[in-house]
Design an enzyme around this catalytic site. Structure first.
Site, PDB file in Angstrom:
ATOM      1  N   ARG A   1      53.783  48.871  39.310  1.00 11.55           N
ATOM      2  CA  ARG A   1      52.455  48.390  38.917  1.00 11.55           C
ATOM      3  C   ARG A   1      52.591  46.908  38.545  1.00 11.55           C
ATOM      4  NH1 ARG A   1      49.744  53.147  38.521  1.00 11.55           N
ATOM      5  NH2 ARG A   1      51.025  54.925  37.880  1.00 11.55           N
TER       6      ARG A   1
ATOM      7  N   CYS B   1      47.174  56.140  38.793  1.00  6.39           N
ATOM      8  CA  CYS B   1      46.552  55.145  39.668  1.00  6.39           C
ATOM      9  C   CYS B   1      45.044  55.346  39.746  1.00  6.39           C
ATOM     10  CB  CYS B   1      47.164  55.202  41.063  1.00  6.39           C
ATOM     11  SG  CYS B   1      48.923  54.786  41.118  1.00  6.39           S
TER      12      CYS B   1
END
Length: 215
Positions: A121, A45
């Site tokens: 995601r 991330c």
């Protein structure tokens, strides 16, 4: 049920690192990319946030804004963004939604039970009319490709402006290069006209149903 392609982005009020925002109203008249990430203070991330920030100006040149989201508290977002600035010298300029109750994630279909309780995601590309134009999902173990997300935004804009379709790997397609696809004809007369235009050199065709042109 999560919103699908062609649906209007749902009206929601969210808490972000830039304060409270109403979506999609906050981006009225603009494209925006909403992307969710599994959690703050995680390696993949972090690479994604740096990548999005490094390409932020390119998105804005396309009249497109960015907004992140995860099931974390706003304090976690703020501390993580501070860490990125301190350790990596990258200042995150776009807002990040703090969806600590998971309400927004549930509404948008960002939690896939087979992949855990964190948000996957996801990427939502939304146009200036607040219509969802593209949705892309990635698993937690795979970071996103900024080139492809930028390509998708630009390709959708070119498609809208010219009434055309975009080939694979545009603008570097193996068959037509940087040309765009003319939608197939819907009548015999239109097919005949299409071939006549090809003979005149106005467009190029492999056949009556596969024509393309430069723009």
């Amino acid at each position: 049920m999560a919103p699908l392609l062609g649906d209007n982005f749902p009206e929601i009020e969210v808490v972000t690192t830039h304060g409270r925002m109403k979506l999609p109203e906050a981006f009225k008249g603009k494209w925006f990319v909403l992307f969710s990430h599994p959690a703050d203070f995680t390696p993949v991330c972090t690479t994604e946030f740096v990548a999005f920030q490094n390409r932020y100006d390119e998105f804005r040149k396309l009249n497109c804004e960015l907004i992140g989201l995860s099931i974390d508290q706003v304090f976690s977002h703020i501390k993580w963004i501070e860490w990125i600035k301190e350790k990596l010298d990258i200042e995150i300029e776009f807002p990040v939604i703090a969806d600590d109750t998971g309400r927004v994630a549930e509404m948008l279909g960002l939690i896939h039970p087979a992949k855990g309780t964190n948000t996957v995601r996801a990427v939502f590309i939304v146009d200036p009319e607040a219509v969802i134009r593209a949705v892309i999902y990635y698993p937690q173990e795979l970071g996103r490709n900024m080139d492809e997300i930028l390509r998708a935004v630009k390709a959708l804009q070119v498609s809208d402006q010219n009434g055309v379709a975009m080939p694979a790997n545009w603008p570097n397609n193996e068959l037509v290069g940087d040309a765009v696809i003319i939608p197939p004809p819907i009548s015999e007369a239109e097919a005949k006209e299409r071939l006549e235009k090809a003979k005149a050199g106005d467009i190029s065709c492999y056949d009556w149903w596969f024509c393309y042109k430069k723009i």
